[in-house]
Design a protein around this motif. Structure first.
Motif, PDB file in Angstrom:
ATOM      1  N   GLU A  39      -5.822   0.218  -4.793  1.00  0.00           N
ATOM      2  CA  GLU A  39      -6.338   0.906  -5.981  1.00  0.00           C
ATOM      3  C   GLU A  39      -5.525   2.170  -6.262  1.00  0.00           C
ATOM      4  N   ILE A  40      -5.209   2.924  -5.227  1.00  0.00           N
ATOM      5  CA  ILE A  40      -4.398   4.140  -5.386  1.00  0.00           C
ATOM      6  C   ILE A  40      -3.007   3.776  -5.901  1.00  0.00           C
ATOM      7  N   LEU A  41      -2.404   2.743  -5.330  1.00  0.00           N
ATOM      8  CA  LEU A  41      -1.086   2.296  -5.799  1.00  0.00           C
ATOM      9  C   LEU A  41      -1.129   1.934  -7.275  1.00  0.00           C
ATOM     10  N   ASN A  42      -2.162   1.221  -7.682  1.00  0.00           N
ATOM     11  CA  ASN A  42      -2.283   0.811  -9.080  1.00  0.00           C
ATOM     12  C   ASN A  42      -2.551   1.992 -10.005  1.00  0.00           C
ATOM     13  N   ASP A  43      -3.326   2.965  -9.531  1.00  0.00           N
ATOM     14  CA  ASP A  43      -3.674   4.127 -10.364  1.00  0.00           C
ATOM     15  C   ASP A  43      -2.571   5.177 -10.399  1.00  0.00           C
ATOM     16  N   LYS A  44      -1.967   5.449  -9.256  1.00  0.00           N
ATOM     17  CA  LYS A  44      -1.013   6.559  -9.152  1.00  0.00           C
ATOM     18  C   LYS A  44       0.429   6.102  -9.053  1.00  0.00           C
ATOM     19  N   GLY A  45       0.665   4.855  -8.609  1.00  0.00           N
ATOM     20  CA  GLY A  45       2.010   4.277  -8.535  1.00  0.00           C
ATOM     21  C   GLY A  45       3.072   5.196  -7.962  1.00  0.00           C
ATOM     22  N   ALA A  46       4.313   4.789  -8.086  1.00  0.00           N
ATOM     23  CA  ALA A  46       5.486   5.601  -7.733  1.00  0.00           C
ATOM     24  C   ALA A  46       5.450   6.204  -6.331  1.00  0.00           C
ATOM     25  N   PHE A  47       5.085   5.398  -5.329  1.00  0.00           N
ATOM     26  CA  PHE A  47       5.180   5.841  -3.943  1.00  0.00           C
ATOM     27  C   PHE A  47       6.497   5.332  -3.368  1.00  0.00           C
ATOM     28  N   ASP A  48       7.033   6.089  -2.409  1.00  0.00           N
ATOM     29  CA  ASP A  48       8.269   5.696  -1.743  1.00  0.00           C
ATOM     30  C   ASP A  48       8.002   4.854  -0.501  1.00  0.00           C
ATOM     31  N   LEU A  49       6.845   5.107   0.128  1.00  0.00           N
ATOM     32  CA  LEU A  49       6.534   4.442   1.392  1.00  0.00           C
ATOM     33  C   LEU A  49       5.041   4.174   1.489  1.00  0.00           C
ATOM     34  N   LEU A  50       4.714   2.970   1.931  1.00  0.00           N
ATOM     35  CA  LEU A  50       3.340   2.610   2.292  1.00  0.00           C
ATOM     36  C   LEU A  50       3.323   2.442   3.799  1.00  0.00           C
ATOM     37  N   LEU A  51       2.507   3.236   4.458  1.00  0.00           N
ATOM     38  CA  LEU A  51       2.360   3.199   5.912  1.00  0.00           C
ATOM     39  C   LEU A  51       0.930   2.758   6.180  1.00  0.00           C
ATOM     40  N   THR A  52       0.747   1.528   6.665  1.00  0.00           N
ATOM     41  CA  THR A  52      -0.598   0.981   6.784  1.00  0.00           C
ATOM     42  C   THR A  52      -0.888   0.357   8.136  1.00  0.00           C
ATOM     43  N   ASP A  53      -2.104   0.585   8.587  1.00  0.00           N
ATOM     44  CA  ASP A  53      -2.605  -0.108   9.764  1.00  0.00           C
ATOM     45  C   ASP A  53      -2.778  -1.576   9.381  1.00  0.00           C
ATOM     46  N   ILE A  54      -2.658  -2.467  10.340  1.00  0.00           N
ATOM     47  CA  ILE A  54      -2.858  -3.879  10.039  1.00  0.00           C
ATOM     48  C   ILE A  54      -4.347  -4.223  10.046  1.00  0.00           C
ATOM     49  N   LYS A  55      -5.052  -3.834  11.095  1.00  0.00           N
ATOM     50  CA  LYS A  55      -6.444  -4.233  11.261  1.00  0.00           C
ATOM     51  C   LYS A  55      -7.371  -3.208  10.606  1.00  0.00           C
ATOM     52  N   MET A  56      -7.892  -3.574   9.424  1.00  0.00           N
ATOM     53  CA  MET A  56      -8.817  -2.718   8.681  1.00  0.00           C
ATOM     54  C   MET A  56      -9.857  -3.601   8.006  1.00  0.00           C
TER      55      MET A  56
END
Length: 122
Positions: A39-56
């Protein structure tokens, strides 16, 4: 510096990673699960890096990575996990994932991984 979106369901991990990466001057936004991150990506866009945990809960990091890579093809993605089986699930994502970082990690290790991922951007 870079705009980094951090998705992790563990608040203490989210805060630690955000503080560590902020030391290098990056602009940090955090999410508590994959659905919120998308949702944040869709609303705010223009990120250079997504750092995400796998298990959520709600949407895991692999589903998030797949959706993010499709919608934002220039986004660099790094996965984090403390589970060996989750690392195996991520092994087939080499085309869209820059790195998979094993938890637990130190502040220095996460900063180095982020610097390496950002340096590898085309």
């Amino acid at each position: 510096m870079a705009r980094v979106l951090i998705a992790d369901d563990e608040e203490s991990m989210r805060v630690m990673v955000a503080r560590a990466i902020a030391l290098d001057g990056h602009d940090i936004v955090t999410a508590q699960d994959g659905a919120e991150a998308l949702e944040i990506l869709n609303d705010k866009g223009a990120f250079d890096l997504l750092l995400t945990d796998i298990k959520m809960p709600i949407m895991d990091g692999i589903a998030l990575a797949l959706a993010a890579a499709q919608q934002f093809p220039g986004l660099t993605i790094v996965l984090m996990t403390g589970f060996a089986d989750q690392r195996e699930r991520a092994s087939g994502l080499d085309a869209i994932v820059s790195d998979v970082i094993r938890k637990p990690f130190s502040v220095a290790e996460i900063r180095a991984a982020v610097a390496k991922a950002l340096a590898g951007r085309s």
